[in-house]
Design a protein around this motif. Sequence first.
Motif, PDB file in Angstrom:
ATOM      1  N   ALA A 351       4.208  -8.093  -4.293  1.00 32.72           N
ATOM      2  CA  ALA A 351       2.905  -8.683  -4.013  1.00 32.72           C
ATOM      3  C   ALA A 351       2.242  -7.987  -2.829  1.00 32.72           C
ATOM      4  N   TYR A 352       3.023  -7.634  -1.815  1.00 30.64           N
ATOM      5  CA  TYR A 352       2.440  -6.949  -0.655  1.00 30.64           C
ATOM      6  C   TYR A 352       1.938  -5.559  -1.016  1.00 30.64           C
ATOM      7  N   PHE A 353       2.670  -4.832  -1.845  1.00 25.11           N
ATOM      8  CA  PHE A 353       2.215  -3.494  -2.226  1.00 25.11           C
ATOM      9  C   PHE A 353       0.994  -3.579  -3.135  1.00 25.11           C
ATOM     10  N   LEU A 354       0.937  -4.580  -3.991  1.00 26.31           N
ATOM     11  CA  LEU A 354      -0.269  -4.793  -4.798  1.00 26.31           C
ATOM     12  C   LEU A 354      -1.463  -5.110  -3.903  1.00 26.31           C
ATOM     13  N   ARG A 355      -1.241  -5.926  -2.891  1.00 21.51           N
ATOM     14  CA  ARG A 355      -2.327  -6.254  -1.966  1.00 21.51           C
ATOM     15  C   ARG A 355      -2.739  -5.034  -1.149  1.00 21.51           C
ATOM     16  N   ALA A 356      -1.781  -4.187  -0.811  1.00 20.13           N
ATOM     17  CA  ALA A 356      -2.109  -2.959  -0.084  1.00 20.13           C
ATOM     18  C   ALA A 356      -3.031  -2.078  -0.915  1.00 20.13           C
ATOM     19  N   GLU A 357      -2.710  -1.940  -2.199  1.00 19.96           N
ATOM     20  CA  GLU A 357      -3.569  -1.134  -3.065  1.00 19.96           C
ATOM     21  C   GLU A 357      -4.936  -1.792  -3.228  1.00 19.96           C
ATOM     22  N   GLY A 358      -4.952  -3.104  -3.367  1.00 22.71           N
ATOM     23  CA  GLY A 358      -6.218  -3.805  -3.471  1.00 22.71           C
ATOM     24  C   GLY A 358      -7.090  -3.604  -2.236  1.00 22.71           C
ATOM     25  N   ALA A 359      -6.457  -3.644  -1.073  1.00 19.93           N
ATOM     26  CA  ALA A 359      -7.203  -3.427   0.167  1.00 19.93           C
ATOM     27  C   ALA A 359      -7.782  -2.019   0.206  1.00 19.93           C
ATOM     28  N   LYS A 421       5.761   6.880   7.117  1.00 21.17           N
ATOM     29  CA  LYS A 421       4.711   6.464   8.055  1.00 21.17           C
ATOM     30  C   LYS A 421       3.348   6.558   7.390  1.00 21.17           C
ATOM     31  N   PHE A 422       2.602   5.445   7.452  1.00 23.86           N
ATOM     32  CA  PHE A 422       1.346   5.350   6.721  1.00 23.86           C
ATOM     33  C   PHE A 422       0.365   6.409   7.205  1.00 23.86           C
ATOM     34  N   SER A 423      -0.154   7.156   6.270  1.00 18.61           N
ATOM     35  CA  SER A 423      -1.007   8.300   6.585  1.00 18.61           C
ATOM     36  C   SER A 423      -2.434   7.866   6.938  1.00 18.61           C
ATOM     37  N   ALA A 424      -3.084   8.700   7.723  1.00 18.87           N
ATOM     38  CA  ALA A 424      -4.508   8.504   7.997  1.00 18.87           C
ATOM     39  C   ALA A 424      -5.353   9.130   6.901  1.00 18.87           C
ATOM     40  N   ASP A 425      -4.710   9.864   6.018  1.00 17.72           N
ATOM     41  CA  ASP A 425      -5.401  10.549   4.929  1.00 17.72           C
ATOM     42  C   ASP A 425      -5.471   9.630   3.713  1.00 17.72           C
ATOM     43  N   PRO A 426      -6.662   9.176   3.330  1.00 20.05           N
ATOM     44  CA  PRO A 426      -6.784   8.272   2.176  1.00 20.05           C
ATOM     45  C   PRO A 426      -6.192   8.855   0.899  1.00 20.05           C
ATOM     46  N   GLU A 431      -0.430   7.210  -2.837  1.00 16.41           N
ATOM     47  CA  GLU A 431       0.885   7.735  -3.207  1.00 16.41           C
ATOM     48  C   GLU A 431       1.980   7.060  -2.395  1.00 16.41           C
ATOM     49  N   GLN A 432       1.743   6.834  -1.115  1.00 14.05           N
ATOM     50  CA  GLN A 432       2.739   6.167  -0.281  1.00 14.05           C
ATOM     51  C   GLN A 432       2.980   4.734  -0.747  1.00 14.05           C
ATOM     52  N   ILE A 433       1.911   4.018  -1.044  1.00 14.41           N
ATOM     53  CA  ILE A 433       2.036   2.620  -1.471  1.00 14.41           C
ATOM     54  C   ILE A 433       2.828   2.524  -2.763  1.00 14.41           C
ATOM     55  N   ILE A 434       2.487   3.351  -3.744  1.00 10.77           N
ATOM     56  CA  ILE A 434       3.168   3.265  -5.043  1.00 10.77           C
ATOM     57  C   ILE A 434       4.602   3.766  -4.944  1.00 10.77           C
ATOM     58  N   THR A 435       4.839   4.773  -4.119  1.00 11.96           N
ATOM     59  CA  THR A 435       6.208   5.265  -3.948  1.00 11.96           C
ATOM     60  C   THR A 435       7.094   4.192  -3.335  1.00 11.96           C
ATOM     61  N   GLN A 436       6.582   3.507  -2.317  1.00 11.38           N
ATOM     62  CA  GLN A 436       7.377   2.436  -1.723  1.00 11.38           C
ATOM     63  C   GLN A 436       7.529   1.241  -2.674  1.00 11.38           C
ATOM     64  N   LYS A 437       6.517   0.983  -3.494  1.00  9.49           N
ATOM     65  CA  LYS A 437       6.661  -0.093  -4.478  1.00  9.49           C
ATOM     66  C   LYS A 437       7.709   0.292  -5.517  1.00  9.49           C
ATOM     67  N   TRP A 438       7.732   1.560  -5.896  1.00  9.52           N
ATOM     68  CA  TRP A 438       8.748   2.071  -6.827  1.00  9.52           C
ATOM     69  C   TRP A 438      10.146   1.860  -6.258  1.00  9.52           C
ATOM     70  N   LEU A 439      10.326   2.174  -4.999  1.00  7.57           N
ATOM     71  CA  LEU A 439      11.621   1.960  -4.364  1.00  7.57           C
ATOM     72  C   LEU A 439      11.964   0.470  -4.290  1.00  7.57           C
ATOM     73  N   ALA A 440      10.974  -0.337  -3.944  1.00  2.13           N
ATOM     74  CA  ALA A 440      11.210  -1.764  -3.742  1.00  2.13           C
ATOM     75  C   ALA A 440      11.476  -2.502  -5.042  1.00  2.13           C
ATOM     76  N   ASN A 441      10.885  -2.056  -6.143  1.00  6.84           N
ATOM     77  CA  ASN A 441      11.013  -2.774  -7.412  1.00  6.84           C
ATOM     78  C   ASN A 441      12.321  -2.489  -8.156  1.00  6.84           C
ATOM     79  N   TYR A 442      13.128  -1.588  -7.663  1.00  3.29           N
ATOM     80  CA  TYR A 442      14.425  -1.299  -8.290  1.00  3.29           C
ATOM     81  C   TYR A 442      15.180  -2.593  -8.529  1.00  3.29           C
ATOM     82  N   PRO A 443      15.774  -2.802  -9.720  1.00  2.00           N
ATOM     83  CA  PRO A 443      15.879  -1.895 -10.870  1.00  2.00           C
ATOM     84  C   PRO A 443      14.928  -2.237 -12.020  1.00  2.00           C
ATOM     85  N   ASN A 444      13.714  -2.677 -11.706  1.00  2.00           N
ATOM     86  CA  ASN A 444      12.757  -3.076 -12.733  1.00  2.00           C
ATOM     87  C   ASN A 444      12.059  -1.850 -13.320  1.00  2.00           C
TER      88      ASN A 444
END
Length: 516
Positions: A351-359, A421-426, A431-444
Amino acid sequence: MKRRYKILSLALITTLAGSTYSCTDNFEEINTNKTKLTTLDASAIGNAFAAAQYRSIQASWQTFQSLFADLQGQYFANIAQNFSSDRNVMVGNWLNGAWSGFYGTAIPPLLGVLDATKPGGSNENAAMYAIASIWKVYMYLPRTDYWGPIPYSQVGNGESSVEYDTQEAIYKDFVKTLATSTAALQAFKGTNVFGSNDQIYAGNVDKWILFGNTLRLRVAMRMSKVEPALAKTEAEAAVAGGVLSTNADDAFLKVTANSFNPMNQATAWNEFRMSAAMESVLKGYVDPRIGKYYAPVAGTTNSYKGLRNGYTQGELGAPENNANATSNVADQFLPAVQATNPFTIMYASEAYFLRAEGALKGWNMGGGTAKDYYEKGIETAFKQWGITDAAVITAYTNGTTTPIALNDMAKTPALSDIPVKFSADPAKQLEQIITQKWLANYPNGHEAWAEYRRTGYPKLYARINSDNPDSPKSAVVRRTPFVIGEFQANAAAANAAIGKLGGEDKSSTRLWWDKP
């Protein structure tokens, strides 16, 4: 031959006894009338719901998730030499079994519950109907994300042909159903529905509201490219209604000796190991979850090794790709604990990574920034796996190391160049958000593959080989083709469904929400 998803006569011939989560063993189909539902009495509704919950996970787990989504999402790579789905082959009998398992064993009890609790009954029935409707969305979501159009609104109609709905219609019904159901449950906050027959939240209505809203947020984000205005509205409404926010709200399916964890069972068959993608990222980030997800190579204490997806039979026979030379799953996922390790349904971190992307999109996700939600997602994910040391979490969140190249037979380069570390480059933030969500959602693996198709992240490796001309080794498999059983038993509807795809019935055809 009758289609298995038409076998909808349901009855309970025994009642729940002993363990509160053994109820799925007591739910059986009586094929006396294959065109309509047998009415469930009040004592049977809970057992039927328990059966729907467990069977939607257990039915054909190996041939549905393990051999397709888990490999396409690159949580794992295949090591079974006779298996070809990791080389993009759409193995027909596996997919056919996954389809019939879902429509033949999981859907019937769910439809029995919905029929028995449909609007117009008691107040308790209204709450049961709402919760069962939320679960229906969860059940159908990965299926439409495999095939696109599927039988949905007309399943159980008793007709000789069951029409497929377009994916657009299904998704729009998903968000409507979730909005209606979570709203209906407001009147029951603080109460318990289904009790011990609910194998996820033990009947806790408040948690079902959070789960339903988080699922609505997931669905909204999935269609954000093709329906951006609707996605924004639905996502903001979901967050305003309350989504999963702590690990105490995480959704897990309880298991027993009679209803075990299908992933734990499958690890006994030695079919898959850690992927090269996971090795590159987890090692590069010095991620302490590596030992929570995977086991060290046999005979070592801290050596982890993955392998690339798509090796040929001969390449899989190489010593370095041997089962004993690569990392299996961690002990938590082994058969010894298949009766006690709960099956993952949804984590609060998602939910947090989805909200990060939404933001990032400028949506109102609760007042925080993308960086706020991204870092909270990492913290929540770490705590889910028992990593609670604040200094460790902070160091990881501020980490500047990047994924590593691998010293394997393919001389595999680093998966990406992004740090944690969250980049200043939009351009790098998504990519950072989805990569961390990929790691966090294991093993889904279902979510890993779906989000990879939607976003292109994380930047997964190309297959070493592909045996599918429609999806060569450098391509992404966009969907699975319709199953042969449908062209035999439901031919008119299956052929009509091709026209609802927006392309040919191939693995290269994009789904409705999957826009470049």
